[in-house]
Design an enzyme around this catalytic site. Structure first.
Site, PDB file in Angstrom:
ATOM      1  N   HIS A  17       0.842  -1.206   0.000  1.00 50.09           N
ATOM      2  CA  HIS A  17       0.000   0.000   0.000  1.00 50.09           C
ATOM      3  C   HIS A  17       0.877   1.256   0.000  1.00 50.09           C
ATOM      4  O   HIS A  17       0.604   2.215  -0.728  1.00 50.09           O
ATOM      5  CB  HIS A  17      -0.891   0.048   1.255  1.00 50.09           C
ATOM      6  CG  HIS A  17      -1.949  -1.014   1.319  1.00 50.09           C
ATOM      7  ND1 HIS A  17      -2.225  -1.733   2.456  1.00 50.09           N
ATOM      8  CD2 HIS A  17      -2.833  -1.460   0.374  1.00 50.09           C
ATOM      9  CE1 HIS A  17      -3.230  -2.572   2.227  1.00 50.09           C
ATOM     10  NE2 HIS A  17      -3.610  -2.430   0.962  1.00 50.09           N
ATOM     11  N   LYS A  41     -17.151  -6.418   4.629  1.00 52.76           N
ATOM     12  CA  LYS A  41     -16.214  -6.810   5.700  1.00 52.76           C
ATOM     13  C   LYS A  41     -16.660  -6.257   7.053  1.00 52.76           C
ATOM     14  O   LYS A  41     -15.918  -6.340   8.024  1.00 52.76           O
ATOM     15  CB  LYS A  41     -14.807  -6.280   5.379  1.00 52.76           C
ATOM     16  CG  LYS A  41     -14.158  -6.895   4.138  1.00 52.76           C
ATOM     17  CD  LYS A  41     -12.769  -6.286   3.900  1.00 52.76           C
ATOM     18  CE  LYS A  41     -12.122  -6.863   2.649  1.00 52.76           C
ATOM     19  NZ  LYS A  41     -10.879  -6.116   2.286  1.00 52.76           N
ATOM     20  N   ARG A  92      -2.442  -6.363  -8.196  1.00 53.95           N
ATOM     21  CA  ARG A  92      -1.398  -7.393  -8.067  1.00 53.95           C
ATOM     22  C   ARG A  92      -1.603  -8.526  -9.052  1.00 53.95           C
ATOM     23  O   ARG A  92      -0.659  -9.245  -9.380  1.00 53.95           O
ATOM     24  CB  ARG A  92      -1.419  -7.984  -6.645  1.00 53.95           C
ATOM     25  CG  ARG A  92      -1.008  -7.015  -5.566  1.00 53.95           C
ATOM     26  CD  ARG A  92      -1.447  -7.495  -4.220  1.00 53.95           C
ATOM     27  NE  ARG A  92      -2.894  -7.631  -4.197  1.00 53.95           N
ATOM     28  CZ  ARG A  92      -3.614  -7.843  -3.114  1.00 53.95           C
ATOM     29  NH1 ARG A  92      -3.029  -7.979  -1.948  1.00 53.95           N
ATOM     30  NH2 ARG A  92      -4.926  -7.941  -3.182  1.00 53.95           N
ATOM     31  N   SER A 129      -3.330  -7.842   2.892  1.00 51.04           N
ATOM     32  CA  SER A 129      -3.660  -7.646   4.311  1.00 51.04           C
ATOM     33  C   SER A 129      -4.124  -8.968   4.932  1.00 51.04           C
ATOM     34  O   SER A 129      -3.787  -9.270   6.076  1.00 51.04           O
ATOM     35  CB  SER A 129      -4.759  -6.593   4.452  1.00 51.04           C
ATOM     36  OG  SER A 129      -4.296  -5.346   3.986  1.00 51.04           O
TER      37      SER A 129
END
Ligand code: PNS
Length: 166
Positions: A17, A41, A92, A129
């Site tokens: 990040h 979440k 990614r 994460s």
């Protein structure tokens, strides 16, 4: 120069990040690391929004052109209130793109600025994460994956949850 918004849960902020934020600041002049609500979440975050903001502020204190803020509601509304020229996201993998594309299109419908994707640096392409939390929960060393203050906060949070942190 202009302002870009880099939204996410940042639960926790990783070195990946930070790299995206630094590169976005170089491109736009100012980037806001924007801790936003991901309702899918909700209730499952390890760190509180206050802790995530505080850790992001500490990790970026020496970085020029990087701000940290909370997005109280819709990202598109926040971007409008800040006069942002772009939303920045890191990619990614193709899996990231699959997840990001509907968000970019929806944000566009909601009047948000263009979403600009920056490819993750190869050295960070494996860092997420979720994996960081898994390693930390099992007592592994995350110091190469997250800023120092985040590693410390993770160990504290894991101990609080009864995980076997050394
Ligand atoms: O790190 P995450 O959890 O993948 O980030 C997702 C996030 C927080 C960027 C996304 O849920 C978001 O933009 N939330 C803000 C609320 C919003 O505007 N939702 C609708 C557009 S996707």
């Amino acid at each position: 120069m202009s302002l870009a918004v880099y939204p996410g849960s940042f639960d926790p902020l990783t070195l990946g990040h930070l790299d995206i934020a630094a590169r976005a600041a170089a491109l736009f002049g100012t980037v806001v690391i924007a801790v936003a609500h991901n309702t899918s979440k909700a209730g499952r975050h390890l760190l509180s929004a206050e802790d995530r903001l505080d850790l992001a502020r500490r990790a970026t204190a020496d970085m020029g052109g990087v701000e940290v803020d909370l997005v109280p509601g819709l990202l598109a509304d926040y971007c409008r209130s800040r006069g942002a020229s772009a939303i920045v996201k890191g990619l990614r993998s193709g899996t990231d793109l699959d997840a990001e594309l509907p968000m970019a299109l929806l944000n566009r419908d909601l009047g948000a600025p263009e979403t600009v994707f920056l490819t993750a640096a190869p050295a960070h392409a494996h860092i997420s994460s979720s994996l960081v939390k898994e390693v930390a929960a099992l007592g592994g060393d995350v110091s190469g994956l997250v800023p120092g203050a985040v590693a410390h906060a993770l160990a504290h949070a894991m101990r609080r949850q009864g995980h076997p942190v050394p």
